[in-house]
Every structure is written in structure tokens, then in C-alpha cells.
Scaffold this motif. Structure first.
Motif, PDB file in Angstrom:
ATOM      1  N   PHE A  84      27.749 -35.104 121.615  1.00 33.97           N
ATOM      2  CA  PHE A  84      27.355 -34.328 120.436  1.00 33.97           C
ATOM      3  C   PHE A  84      27.027 -32.896 120.846  1.00 33.97           C
ATOM      4  CE2 PHE A  84      26.026 -38.694 119.527  1.00 33.97           C
ATOM      5  CZ  PHE A  84      26.416 -38.887 118.204  1.00 33.97           C
ATOM      6  N   ASP A  85      27.170 -31.969 119.876  1.00 34.50           N
ATOM      7  CA  ASP A  85      26.517 -30.681 120.076  1.00 34.50           C
ATOM      8  C   ASP A  85      25.082 -30.809 119.598  1.00 34.50           C
ATOM      9  OD1 ASP A  85      26.444 -30.401 117.294  1.00 34.50           O
ATOM     10  OD2 ASP A  85      28.136 -29.007 117.218  1.00 34.50           O
ATOM     11  N   THR A  86      24.293 -29.770 119.719  1.00 39.98           N
ATOM     12  CA  THR A  86      22.864 -29.868 119.396  1.00 39.98           C
ATOM     13  C   THR A  86      22.604 -29.964 117.897  1.00 39.98           C
ATOM     14  OG1 THR A  86      22.702 -27.459 119.522  1.00 39.98           O
ATOM     15  CG2 THR A  86      22.120 -28.709 121.508  1.00 39.98           C
ATOM     16  N   LYS A  87      23.649 -29.791 117.079  1.00 43.67           N
ATOM     17  CA  LYS A  87      23.503 -29.934 115.627  1.00 43.67           C
ATOM     18  C   LYS A  87      23.906 -31.323 115.155  1.00 43.67           C
ATOM     19  CE  LYS A  87      22.241 -25.653 115.039  1.00 43.67           C
ATOM     20  NZ  LYS A  87      20.825 -25.337 114.679  1.00 43.67           N
ATOM     21  N   LEU A 118      16.335 -44.670 112.457  1.00 45.22           N
ATOM     22  CA  LEU A 118      16.316 -43.228 112.649  1.00 45.22           C
ATOM     23  C   LEU A 118      17.692 -42.638 112.384  1.00 45.22           C
ATOM     24  CD1 LEU A 118      14.968 -40.600 113.582  1.00 45.22           C
ATOM     25  CD2 LEU A 118      15.484 -41.272 115.957  1.00 45.22           C
ATOM     26  N   GLY A 119      18.738 -43.328 112.811  1.00 47.56           N
ATOM     27  CA  GLY A 119      20.094 -42.802 112.704  1.00 47.56           C
ATOM     28  C   GLY A 119      20.601 -42.635 111.292  1.00 47.56           C
ATOM     29  N   VAL A 120      20.015 -43.349 110.325  1.00 51.82           N
ATOM     30  CA  VAL A 120      20.404 -43.174 108.919  1.00 51.82           C
ATOM     31  C   VAL A 120      19.276 -42.536 108.121  1.00 51.82           C
ATOM     32  CG1 VAL A 120      22.092 -45.026 108.913  1.00 51.82           C
ATOM     33  CG2 VAL A 120      19.723 -45.551 108.350  1.00 51.82           C
ATOM     34  N   ASN A 121      18.299 -41.943 108.851  1.00 53.63           N
ATOM     35  CA  ASN A 121      17.171 -41.259 108.227  1.00 53.63           C
ATOM     36  C   ASN A 121      16.348 -42.186 107.331  1.00 53.63           C
ATOM     37  OD1 ASN A 121      15.549 -38.978 107.852  1.00 53.63           O
ATOM     38  ND2 ASN A 121      16.646 -38.345 105.997  1.00 53.63           N
ATOM     39  N   ALA A 122      16.197 -43.436 107.780  1.00 51.41           N
ATOM     40  CA  ALA A 122      15.377 -44.403 107.054  1.00 51.41           C
ATOM     41  C   ALA A 122      14.048 -44.551 107.778  1.00 51.41           C
ATOM     42  CB  ALA A 122      16.097 -45.737 106.943  1.00 51.41           C
ATOM     43  N   ILE A 123      13.291 -43.463 107.814  1.00 51.43           N
ATOM     44  CA  ILE A 123      12.011 -43.497 108.527  1.00 51.43           C
ATOM     45  C   ILE A 123      10.835 -43.187 107.602  1.00 51.43           C
ATOM     46  CG2 ILE A 123      12.965 -43.032 110.805  1.00 51.43           C
ATOM     47  CD1 ILE A 123      12.270 -40.110 110.468  1.00 51.43           C
ATOM     48  N   SER A 161      25.471 -43.691 114.254  1.00 50.16           N
ATOM     49  CA  SER A 161      24.058 -43.479 113.973  1.00 50.16           C
ATOM     50  C   SER A 161      23.161 -43.790 115.165  1.00 50.16           C
ATOM     51  CB  SER A 161      23.628 -44.313 112.767  1.00 50.16           C
ATOM     52  OG  SER A 161      23.887 -45.686 112.981  1.00 50.16           O
ATOM     53  N   GLY A 162      23.456 -44.861 115.906  1.00 57.77           N
ATOM     54  CA  GLY A 162      22.612 -45.218 117.040  1.00 57.77           C
ATOM     55  C   GLY A 162      22.661 -44.181 118.135  1.00 57.77           C
ATOM     56  N   ALA A 163      23.872 -43.759 118.493  1.00 51.05           N
ATOM     57  CA  ALA A 163      24.025 -42.745 119.532  1.00 51.05           C
ATOM     58  C   ALA A 163      23.430 -41.418 119.089  1.00 51.05           C
ATOM     59  CB  ALA A 163      25.499 -42.581 119.880  1.00 51.05           C
ATOM     60  N   ASP A 184      19.087 -33.452 108.663  1.00 56.41           N
ATOM     61  CA  ASP A 184      20.062 -32.362 108.566  1.00 56.41           C
ATOM     62  C   ASP A 184      21.330 -32.650 109.347  1.00 56.41           C
ATOM     63  OD1 ASP A 184      18.218 -30.858 107.055  1.00 56.41           O
ATOM     64  OD2 ASP A 184      17.251 -30.120 108.895  1.00 56.41           O
ATOM     65  N   MET A 185      21.343 -33.752 110.103  1.00 56.95           N
ATOM     66  CA  MET A 185      22.474 -34.036 110.989  1.00 56.95           C
ATOM     67  C   MET A 185      23.392 -35.144 110.491  1.00 56.95           C
ATOM     68  SD  MET A 185      20.637 -33.995 114.718  1.00 56.95           S
ATOM     69  CE  MET A 185      19.741 -32.575 115.353  1.00 56.95           C
ATOM     70  N   ILE A 186      22.903 -35.998 109.612  1.00 53.77           N
ATOM     71  CA  ILE A 186      23.671 -37.198 109.292  1.00 53.77           C
ATOM     72  C   ILE A 186      24.792 -36.941 108.291  1.00 53.77           C
ATOM     73  CG2 ILE A 186      21.770 -38.739 109.834  1.00 53.77           C
ATOM     74  CD1 ILE A 186      21.252 -39.063 106.857  1.00 53.77           C
TER      75      ILE A 186
END
Length: 510
Positions: A19-22, A244-249, A437-439, A461-463
Motif C-alpha cells: 500500500f501507499d500511505t493513503k 478495523l478494515g471495514v471501519n466497524a469500530i 481489509s485485513g492487510a 478515509d482509506m476504505i
């Protein structure tokens, strides 16, 4: 350009994503390995095959980062695995995975004597053969040679870190799935250790998921195309990272994952224990705890149906160059919701939540002359969702009502399966376009560990954009009528699961 690498250590493959940082995917590689089922209830992996898959995938991905710097490598890992090593760090076992059910006898004993519930109340890991707690009892009683010579015990991720860095550590997230770790004092639980007969010295040092290792073995660094000082961050378990990977936090937002197995989980700010012992509580980090229920039977059941009932269609799909699963879901889509009254309990590999019965077995119920293979594949897909929904009912007793559902895993790629989930849950199901999402979540943890971000919420902002499937009221009547039957039947069949499982263990050649 700066890059981050997320490693997703799975049950049957390892995926490495650059990934890039975004959070944009630059490159990825996926390498598979066999899940060995050489005997009833066995489910093991080969260490050398895992190592080769990991290093090959890493080397393939790092070649795409020639023009920049890799800031760090972080991990999402399958939970509940166990490997025994001798004093010289030579393995005495293969990887005994979460799917291995050979410890069922000792699990039942723990449940029956009340000690299991006591341990669960401190560890948050339900008493089940999946957990290293039960696996250790199995080794102690049935493989005393291994048990007596074992000086160290690790899981799949810890094995990689040990080989790369000589480390002997385990992050809180993975530790919280062992059944040996006290989630309230963040240390190995004395009662669990006493029951298994092992000591703290035989287990890794529990560390924060943001812990960083550097100083890799130069040979391995060269093989993977990395600098020896590339930071490696421990990361967390695949279940917590899926949230976390699907923003379900956020409170009440559930993540539903169906890959090889499946789960439904909600994040809380503190551990929550179910008095009935049906749900787990695992750490994402010290401030985020994931409460939920896992199921053994997800995409692997769909694969079983394809391989055993649709062999000709599978061959046709291969000749046409189309995905065989897409072909099967197209066939299933022609059948109405509820499969004309055909129900399928997907317990081909025993079951974890909500029944926690390793003896559970799969079954079709309601078959008539009017049912076809198309009905059967529809019932298989619905049965997997019915079972996840049954878990959600137990979860709501512990954490309260669910306000939204975020979907991830292989099933999230299937429009039919997404719609089934929306209809059975009677709630919108949202699927982020970022499938890795996991990675991705692992790299967000890396960014926090490296001081590049302050909190995990930046993942929103990333998903990417999300697709939302609205429930179809035309299907409510069928599912509302069939769901209670599915639940009642699963309870009634439990009285016979042990009998049929014992028969199979006796008569299937080992």
C-alpha cells in the motif's frame, strides 16, 4: 514514494499487499498451501509451506516498490494456532489450526466440571477444541512424547517472527484467542496454565500489538528484497482487524466476515463476557476489544457444495474461463428466497458459535421430490447466513442492538450473498470497495506504531466508497418463518450430534 506492507496470514493462503500511505493498493501476491486433514478432526498446516508462501509473496511484492521506501511490515493473522518446539527451536508438530477438533474429549471434560466457565470468564475465549488451551490438554493426554519434549509453544505468526528475528513474543490480540491469556491483567492466566500443566516460560512474552522488531536475519532480508532494519510490527488477529478494515469500530456497528470460516463482531472499549459463554472477547489493542462469535463453516461449505454436487458445472466454468462460484450463485438466484422450504445446517466441520459443539454435523432438512440441486445450493448459501444471524442474536444479548452491518470476506464479492444477508438480518449491508481489509488494517496499525498517525479512525478515509444493499421486503415472510425453524432444529439435533460423530470417528479409517 513511501510504502507499507500488510501481510494476511490465513488458514489456506498468505496474502501480501503493498500500500501507499493513503491506503491505495500498489501490488499484491497470494500464495496458497494445503490444509492437511489426514485423520478425522485433523486440520494442520506445514511450516515449510507457510514459510515458502510468505517469503515468495513478500519477494514478489517488494519488487513493485523499487522506486520508494518500505516504512514497515505489519500482520493480520489467523488465530488459535499452536506449534510445539523443542529446546533447540526445532518443531515437534505441524501448525495445529483453529479448525482442528481432535481435542473435543478434553473440551467436554472442561465444560462439564465447571472449570471451563471459570477460565472463560477470565480469558474471554469460549471453551472449544479450536483454542490452544484444549489443544495442550490433547497433547498432554494423547501425545505425551511431544508434550514432554516441548519447551516452547508458538502460533503461526510468532513462528515467522521467531525465524526472522529470533523473537519469542506474542501480541495481546493473538494471545487473547489462546484460552490461556487473562484479558483483564494482560498476562498468562495462572488457572489456565495449571490446568494444562505448562509454565509461563514455555509461552511467548505478551506484548502490545504496536511492538516493533528490527534487525532481521540478513539472509531472509535479501531473499525478500528488504533492508535488514525494515520495521516489522506485530499487528493483531484477523478477526479484530477485519472490524478495523471495514471501519466497524464504533459502538453497535457489526462486521460480518465470511471467508473460509466466518464471524460477526462488534468493537467495545472494554472486555465483555457472556454469562452463557457463547461469545468471545479478543483484543484489537488495549483500548479496542472485539466481542463476537466465530463460525467454522463459511466459504469452505460453499466449496464443498461446488466440488461434490456441481462437478460438471465447475468443469464447464473452467473451460469458459469464468468463476465457478459465480456460476453457482447464478443458479441459486433462480430459486426463491427460502429455497421452497429446504433448510441446510452448515456444520460440516463441527461448529463454534453459537452452539460451540465440535460434534455438530451438517444436514439438509425438508427435502421433497420438488427440490433440485439448484435448491440445494441456495439452501447452502442461506444456511451459512442463517447461522451467522443466529450468532448475532446471542451477540445482541451481550453488547446491545446492532445499528449497522459492514461486510467483508469472500462472500462480500457475491451480490446474491450480500442480498441474502440484508434480507435475513432485515438491515442494510454495506460493503466497502477496499477488499483487502485485513492487510489494510494491519498497515494502519503500522502507521500508528511508527508515529505516522494518532488514531485508528483514519481508516475511514482509506476504505473507499461503499456499496449498500437494502433488504427486500418481498423476502421477509419466507425468512421470518424459516429462521425460527432453523434455530429450533439446530438445538434439537444437538442431542444426536455426539452419537453420529462417535460413529464416524469409529468407522472412518484413520
Amino acid at each position: 514514494m513511501d510504502y507499507l506492507i500488510g501481510v494476511d496470514l490465513g488458514t489456506t493462503s498468505t496474502k501480501v499487499v503493498l500500500f501507499d500511505t493513503k491506503g491505495h493498493v500498489i501490488a499484491s501476491a497470494n500464495k496458497g498451501y494445503k490444509l492437511y486433514r489426514d485423520a478425522p478432526d485433523m486440520a494442520e498446516e506445514d511450516l515449510d509451506e507457510i514459510w515458502e508462501a510468505f517469503t515468495d509473496a513478500m519477494a514478489q511484492v517488494t519488487r513493485a516498490a523499487k522506486d520508494g521506501k518500505i516504512l514497515g511490515v505489519s500482520f493480520s493473522s489467523a488465530m488459535h494456532s499452536l506449534i510445539a518446539f523443542d529446546a533447540d527451536w526445532q518443531p515437534l508438530t505441524r501448525v495445529i489450526t483453529w479448525a482442528d477438533a481432535r481435542a473435543v474429549k478434553y473440551t467436554e471434560e472442561l465444560k462439564s466440571n465447571g472449570i471451563g466457565q471459570e477460565i472463560y470468564s477470565k480469558t474471554g475465549t469460549p471453551i472449544h477444541p479450536m483454542a490452544p488451551l484444549s489443544k495442550l490438554l490433547w497433547l498432554k493426554n494423547e501425545h505425551t512424547d511431544i508434550y514432554n519434549n516441548a519447551v516452547h509453544y508458538l502460533g503461526i505468526k510468532e513462528f515467522l517472527f521467531n525465524r526472522l528475528f529470533g523473537a519469542n513474543k506474542m501480541d495481546y490480540s493473538i494471545a487473547s484467542g489462546t484460552g490461556l491469556f487473562n484479558i483483564f491483567n494482560l498476562d498468562w492466566d495462572e488457572q489456565a496454565l495449571s490446568v494444562t500443566g505448562i509454565t509461563k516460560e514455555q509461552l511467548p512474552e505478551p506484548v502490545d500489538p504496536y511492538t516493533i522488531e528490527t534487525g532481521m536475519d540478513p539472509q531472509y532480508a535479501a531473499e525478500m528484497g528488504l533492508d535488514v532494519d525494515t520495521p516489522f510490527i506485530y499487528g493483531a488477529g484477523d478477526g479484530p482487524l477485519s472490524n478495523l478494515g471495514v471501519n466497524a469500530i464504533q459502538p453497535g456497528v457489526a462486521a460480518v466476515t465470511i471467508g473460509t470460516s466466518g464471524a460477526i463482531r462488534v468493537v467495545t472499549d472494554a472486555p465483555k463476557i457472556d454469562p452463557k459463554g457463547r461469545t468471545f472477547t479478543y483484543a484489537l489493542d488495549k483500548d479496542h476489544w472485539v466481542v463476537g462469535g466465530p463460525v467454522n463453516n463459511g466459504g469452505d461449505v460453499f466449496r464443498w457444495a461446488r466440488d461434490n454436487m456441481f462437478d460438471s458445472e465447475k468443469s464447464t466454468a473452467e473451460l469458459l474461463g469464468i468463476d465457478s462460484y459465480d456460476l453457482l450463485t447464478e443458479i441459486a438466484s433462480k430459486i426463491p428466497a427460502g429455497a421452497d422450504g429446504l433448510l441446510f445446517h452448515p456444520y460440516l466441520g463441527g461448529e463454534r458459535a453459537p452452539i460451540w459443539d465440535a460434534n455438530a454435523r451438517g444436514s439438509f432438512f425438508g427435502l421433497t421430490h420438488n427440490h433440485t440441486r439448484a435448491h440445494m445450493v441456495r439452501a447452502v448459501l442461506e444456511g451459512i447466513i442463517f447461522n451467522i444471524y443466529m450468532v448475532s442474536l446471542a451477540l445482541e444479548e451481550v453488547v446491545g442492538d446492532l445499528s449497522a452491518i459492514q461486510a467483508t470476506g469472500g462472500f462480500a464479492r457475491s451480490p446474491l450473498w450480500r442480498q441474502m444477508a440484508a434480507d435475513i438480518f432485515e438491515q442494510p449491508v454495506t460493503v466497502p470497495t477496499a477488499f483487502e481489509s485485513g492487510a489494510l488494517a494491519a498497515t494502519v496499525m503500522a502507521q500508528k506504531a511508527l508515529g505516522l498517525i494518532d488514531n485508528l479512525e483514519v481508516i475511514g478515509d482509506m476504505i473507499g466508497e461503499a456499496n449498500t444493499y437494502q433488504p427486500n421486503p418481498e423476502n421477509y415472510d419466507a425468512y421470518r418463518e424459516l429462521t425460527p425453524i432453523f434455530i429450533r432444529l439446530s438445538r434439537q439435533l444437538q442431542t444426536e450430534y455426539k452419537a453420529i460423530a462417535d460413529y464416524q470417528r469409529t468407522h472412518i479409517e484413520k
